[in-house]
Design an enzyme around this catalytic site. Structure first.
Site, PDB file in Angstrom:
ATOM      1  N   ASN A   1     137.597  72.549  41.647  1.00 18.17           N
ATOM      2  CA  ASN A   1     137.133  73.801  42.256  1.00 18.17           C
ATOM      3  C   ASN A   1     136.485  73.433  43.589  1.00 18.17           C
ATOM      4  OD1 ASN A   1     136.000  76.200  42.986  1.00 18.17           O
ATOM      5  ND2 ASN A   1     134.485  76.256  41.321  1.00 18.17           N
TER       6      ASN A   1
ATOM      7  N   LYS B   1     135.519  75.369  45.923  1.00 17.27           N
ATOM      8  CA  LYS B   1     134.543  76.347  46.430  1.00 17.27           C
ATOM      9  C   LYS B   1     134.815  76.613  47.918  1.00 17.27           C
ATOM     10  CE  LYS B   1     131.541  74.866  42.749  1.00 17.27           C
ATOM     11  NZ  LYS B   1     130.200  74.736  42.208  1.00 17.27           N
TER      12      LYS B   1
ATOM     13  N   HIS C   1     133.420  82.880  37.452  1.00 18.48           N
ATOM     14  CA  HIS C   1     132.636  81.684  37.779  1.00 18.48           C
ATOM     15  C   HIS C   1     131.169  82.079  37.968  1.00 18.48           C
ATOM     16  CE1 HIS C   1     130.985  78.317  39.999  1.00 18.48           C
ATOM     17  NE2 HIS C   1     131.939  77.591  39.438  1.00 18.48           N
TER      18      HIS C   1
ATOM     19  N   GLU D   1     129.011  81.358  40.058  1.00 18.73           N
ATOM     20  CA  GLU D   1     128.620  81.765  41.421  1.00 18.73           C
ATOM     21  C   GLU D   1     129.077  83.195  41.707  1.00 18.73           C
ATOM     22  OE1 GLU D   1     130.208  78.280  43.316  1.00 18.73           O
ATOM     23  OE2 GLU D   1     128.664  77.120  42.266  1.00 18.73           O
TER      24      GLU D   1
ATOM     25  N   GLU E   1     130.802  76.416  31.491  1.00 17.37           N
ATOM     26  CA  GLU E   1     130.010  75.815  32.567  1.00 17.37           C
ATOM     27  C   GLU E   1     128.579  76.320  32.482  1.00 17.37           C
ATOM     28  OE1 GLU E   1     132.633  74.513  36.134  1.00 17.37           O
ATOM     29  OE2 GLU E   1     132.168  76.627  36.351  1.00 17.37           O
TER      30      GLU E   1
ATOM     31  N   GLY F   1     126.297  71.924  39.977  1.00 18.18           N
ATOM     32  CA  GLY F   1     125.822  71.463  41.277  1.00 18.18           C
ATOM     33  C   GLY F   1     124.397  70.931  41.252  1.00 18.18           C
TER      34      GLY F   1
ATOM     35  N   SER G   1     128.440  69.459  37.066  1.00 16.38           N
ATOM     36  CA  SER G   1     128.039  68.105  37.461  1.00 16.38           C
ATOM     37  C   SER G   1     128.858  67.000  36.796  1.00 16.38           C
ATOM     38  CB  SER G   1     126.539  67.893  37.225  1.00 16.38           C
ATOM     39  OG  SER G   1     125.792  68.761  38.075  1.00 16.38           O
TER      40      SER G   1
HETATM   41  P1  PGA Z   1     129.936  70.980  40.091  1.00 15.51           P
HETATM   42  O1  PGA Z   1     130.642  72.429  40.052  1.00 15.51           O
HETATM   43  O2  PGA Z   1     130.934  70.004  39.512  1.00 15.51           O
HETATM   44  O3  PGA Z   1     129.682  70.717  41.561  1.00 15.51           O
HETATM   45  O4  PGA Z   1     128.704  71.078  39.279  1.00 15.51           O
HETATM   46  C1  PGA Z   1     131.438  72.813  38.964  1.00 15.51           C
HETATM   47  C2  PGA Z   1     131.899  74.245  39.129  1.00 15.51           C
HETATM   48  O5  PGA Z   1     131.103  75.067  39.619  1.00 15.51           O
HETATM   49  O6  PGA Z   1     133.025  74.612  38.794  1.00 15.51           O
END
Ligand code: PGA
Length: 249
Positions: free
Chosen positions: A9, A11, A96, A98, A168, A174, A213
């Site tokens: 992903n 982003k 997601h 976000e 997630e 993140g 992460s």
């Molecule tokens: P991250 O993001 O690996 O940077 O924690 C995962 C995601 O949001 O899909």
């Protein structure tokens, strides 16, 4: 046996020229694999570049990070499922964290987006996850099951069997904090049990990915956890050699 799924992903990173350079490097170090699937979720403007660069690789597919629930119309700034499909995307992330927490996407909207994905022939990867406060008050399973049921509300069991799910935890995205393999296994087990009813006993057909992460150091133990069928990776998917190493886990 399902093949493990490694999903990147990106982003709001990797403009078309960056995506092209990434793919050149990645493809050179990652020959075709029979036993795993790699998915890229680039930003919409870079989808065509990734589709082009991977067109001869059946082990690699492309998705979009978001769609609008309408097929077309006066929705300035939005991208539809049919135009994503036409650009070569085959998957779409829905719900997601976000989208939910930064952009206020509701559970009703996730359900409309999942329906739009199916109309257009995109496979939705439904993302669910609890906040830290929800985990600490013991609500993890209730939250993720509610999000799952809401997103899948319009689908028939055979359609649910053709979806993907990603667990997630919001507090792990993140942040450098990762769920333990046991935490992941517990949440994935709960999702699998719920999918049993929603798919008319075809719950094993639905890959459930862990995200939050994930990096090269922890990918192996997370992938080995019960009911973890793949990994959804943000930060650690942005650099070609690192990602190439991670997908060989
Ligand atoms: P991250 O993001 O690996 O940077 O924690 C995962 C995601 O949001 O899909």
């Amino acid at each position: 046996m399902r093949h493990p799924v490694f999903a990147a992903n990106w982003k709001m990173n990797q403009a078309p020229a960056d995506a092209k350079a990434f793919l050149k490097q990645f493809m050179a170090s990652y020959p075709r694999q029979q036993d795993r699937q790699v998915l890229f979720f680039p930003p919409a403007l870079s989808v065509s570049v990734v589709v082009d660069a991977t067109k001869d690789r059946p082990d690699i597919a492309v998705g979009v990070q978001n769609i609008h629930w309408e097929d077309a119309g006066a929705f300035t700034g939005e991208t539809s499922a049919p135009m994503s499909r036409a650009a070569g995307a085959r998957f779409v992330l829905v719900g997601h964290s976000e989208r939910r927490h930064v952009f206020g996407e509701t559970e009703e909207q996730t359900s409309l987006k999942v329906a739009a994905a199916f109309r257009a022939g995109l496979v939705p990867m439904i993302c669910v996850g609890e906040t830290l406060a929800q985990r600490e008050s013991g609500d993890t399973n209730a939250v993720i099951i509610r999000q799952l049921r809401a997103a899948l509300a319009t689908l028939a069991p055979n359609q649910v069997a053709n979806c993907m799910v990603a667990y997630e935890p919001v507090w792990a995205i993140g942040t450098g904090k990762t769920a333990t393999p046991d935490d992941a296994a517990t949440a994935h087990r709960a999702l699998r049990l719920e999918l049993k009813g929603l798919t008319n006993d075809r719950e094993e057909a639905v890959p459930i990915l862990y995200g939050g992460s994930v990096n090269r150091g922890n990918a192996g133990v997370l992938l080995a956890a019960g009911d973890v069928d793949g990994l959804l990776v943000g930060g650690a998917s942005l650099e070609a050699d690192g990602w190439s190493g991670l997908v060989r886990t």
